[in-house]
Write an enzyme that holds these catalytic residues in place. Structure first.
Site, short mmCIF file in Angstrom:
data_model
loop_
_atom_site.label_atom_id
_atom_site.label_comp_id
_atom_site.label_asym_id
_atom_site.label_seq_id
_atom_site.Cartn_x
_atom_site.Cartn_y
_atom_site.Cartn_z
N ASP A 157 0.33 -1.21 0.23
CA ASP A 157 -0.07 0.14 -0.17
C ASP A 157 1.02 1.33 -0.05
OD1 ASP A 157 -2.60 1.51 0.07
OD2 ASP A 157 -1.82 1.96 2.21
N ASP A 159 -0.39 4.82 1.63
CA ASP A 159 -0.45 5.91 3.14
C ASP A 159 -0.19 5.23 4.11
OD1 ASP A 159 -0.55 9.00 1.40
OD2 ASP A 159 -2.96 6.81 0.61
#
Length: 604
Positions: A157, A159
């Site tokens: 991912d 963030d």
């Protein structure tokens, strides 16, 4: 040096456990940790002695120790009275010998406090100076056995995984959402006077949408009393019990569904949700403090929408892109992780909900202009968790300017940027399946749950809060408080058969001290809600989900730099309630298994 300390502590614990059978259990009848653990009728200790039902040792050493200690003799004599006259007479008759005791008789109260004081001394002696800083915040913790040598593909991912953000971002999100609440949703201007409160809320909390209450719930769906807040003020325990029908238990169907949201409760699992919880608390507090009638359900929806507008309208992206140095942390370590994986021939991919322009600028800052060379596949605006659990949206390709293209995607190429898509097509186009794939993310539901449960991928949870919590666990105050709390709980369990009025008063004092110790350990983490991993004694709802949906968890992906790529992570075999702790690693939880940076410096 650290390993020597650990070894010394573990050996000391074993030595203490053995010695206690002679000096403590035999003399003052104090069952130390090992005695208490192995206590059962007719069981035999490692010294060949018999353990009584309440964890005390019987045998010749009892009388030997008592003969050198008048207090011990008195306690021993009292113990024989408690066991029962018939049992004592039977024992003496069988041995063919008779004894008469002139030791003074002591009452139950004196006996209980003697047990208490001796246990407290034992606990104090078991925690040598310097033993409290053993846990390494860069450790990777295993819920499941994982051999990195079997992993060929690493996914991330963006963030709070590849990019970690400073706490300054939380305040910016809070302030902007508060502004939306007042200006766009026409909430009272007075709410603007509520400034952001750092460290008020913590991840994993539940919010009762209908009652407007923020709280911590444990793995068994019980509300932890003392952690329920209406606005910024705690709700008394008796009121909580009334609000939930005389119980602090919340039924499964109300707690939350698979993705953390039920009909009445919402669980906040995202790091980004901390400013949302704080704004909910502030707005609730304003209405309650000013005695203004309002509907908590409307408030929840409006605050949620206001927080969403900060993201949808791109404010958060703009703030970060304008001052990358202020908001993005550890960019060099992100580069080091990606470079190391790629140089060892691992395939890399990125699946994020963030837009390409935002990811591109952040990755250029952390990794360099050619950051896409590290990745075999890059997917932006993926719309997780829907990306992982449905197959509706097809992939679309972006050109070098970030504009959408109309061509049909038949393969995923390195250097290209793709938008949306779904996991079914991703698996078909890449052929990447099963435990050869390892995906890292911070959101247990959106990032990890489907991948582990439906597709058999390896999953790694990024839990930035581990750094702060590890520092707390490493303090002397925490170690002493927790160790004595556990010992006192064991003492309460073993001594509860004393039910005369004086003994009950003693036990009540112990229970009161136990509650005070619980408050002390809770406040060391967060004075409002405590640790994100534990309630008073149970794992939190968050902790249970963390164990269920992640093979490994760590404070940041930079923790991977402390391990070589053929390292095998072994979860600790912590004993079940009916099992005995038979190995030092279980007695000194978290110490023997912790890798230390100085020992692994050659890897980094």
């Amino acid at each position: 040096m650290a390993c020597k300390k650990i070894g010394s502590l573990s050996n000391a614990m074993w030595q203490r456990s053995s010695n206690c059978r002679v000096s403590l259990c035999a003399g003052l009848n104090i069952p130390a940790f090992a005695c208490g653990s192995f206590a059962s009728a007719g069981s035999t200790t490692t010294n060949g002695q018999k353990c009584c039902k309440d964890g005390q040792n019987c045998g010749p050493t009892r009388n030997l120790a008592a003969s050198h200690n008048p207090v011990a003799a008195a306690v021993t004599s009292h113990r024989h009275q408690i066991v029962g006259k018939n049992r004592g007479e039977e024992s003496l008759t069988k041995s063919g010998r008779s004894f008469s005791s002139t030791a003074p008789q002591i009452n139950n109260k004196t006996y209980l406090w003697a047990r208490y004081n001796e246990m407290k001394r034992l606990v104090h002696d078991l925690i040598p100076p310097g033993v409290c800083n053993l846990l390494n915040p860069s450790t990777i913790y295993a819920n499941n056995e994982v051999n990195l040598e079997e992993v060929d593909i690493y996914g991330f991912d963006y963030d709070y995984t590849l990019a970690l953000y400073s706490s300054a971002l939380d305040e910016m999100i809070y302030n902007k959402a508060r502004e939306f609440l007042v200006q766009h949703y026409k909430y009272p201007e007075g709410i603007s006077k509520y400034d952001y409160i750092p460290n008020f809320a913590s991840r994993g909390l539940h919010y009762d949408i209908q009652k407007g209450l923020l709280m911590k719930i444990d793995a068994f769906h019980y509300i932890q009393l003392g952690t329920v807040y209406r606005g910024l003020k705690p709700v008394p325990d008796d009121e909580v019990m009334k609000l939930y029908g005389g119980s602090n238990h919340v039924p499964l169907h109300q707690v939350s569904g698979f993705y953390g949201k039920g009909p009445k409760m919402k669980q906040f699992m995202d790091v980004f949700s901390i400013p949302e919880m704080t704004l909910l608390a502030a707005a609730n507090d304003y209405f309650v403090s000013n005695d203004i009638e309002y509907d908590p359900e409307h408030l929840y929806k409006d605050v949620s929408d206001a927080i969403g507008m900060v993201h949808i309208k791109g404010y958060m992206y703009k703030w970060i892109m304008q001052d990358l140095e202020k908001y993005i942390l550890r960019g060099d370590e992100t580069y080091a992780v990606l470079h190391r994986l790629a140089s060892h021939g691992k395939k890399l991919f990125l699946i994020t909900n963030s837009p390409f322009s935002f990811v591109d600028k952040g990755m250029k800052y952390m990794v360099g202009k050619e950051w896409r060379d590290f990745f075999d596949v890059v997917i932006v605006q993926a719309d997780k968790p829907h990306f992982f659990n449905d197959c509706i949206k097809p992939f679309r390709r972006l050109d070098s300017n970030g504009d959408l293209q109309w061509d049909r995607i038949k393969s995923l190429h390195k250097g290209q940027i793709y938008k949306q898509g779904n996991l079914v097509d991703f698996l078909k186009l890449t052929g990447w399946r099963g435990s050869k794939v390892f995906y890292f993310g911070d959101h247990l539901y959106s990032d990890l749950a489907d991948l582990m449960l439906r597709h058999g991928w390896r999953t790694g949870a990024i839990v930035p809060e581990l750094e702060v919590e590890t520092k707390v666990v490493n303090t002397e105050q925490y170690a002493q408080s927790l160790t004595w709390l556990q010992a006192l709980t064991g003492l309460l369990e073993r001594m509860q058969m004393y039910r005369d009025p004086e003994s009950k008063k003693v036990l009540q004092e112990w229970l009161k001290e136990r509650e005070e110790l619980r408050a002390v350990t809770k406040n060391l983490f967060n004075p409002h809600f405590g640790s994100i991993f534990r309630t008073c004694h149970n794992p939190t709802y968050f902790s249970r989900r963390l164990c269920r949906f992640s093979d490994l968890y760590m404070a940041s992906i930079s923790c991977l730099l402390n391990y070589d790529l053929s390292y095998t992570f072994y979860p600790r075999r912590t004993p079940l309630q009916h099992e005995a702790p038979l190995w030092m690693d279980q007695l000194c939880t978290g110490c023997m298994k912790t890798p230390f940076l100085e020992e692994m410096a050659h890897i980094r």
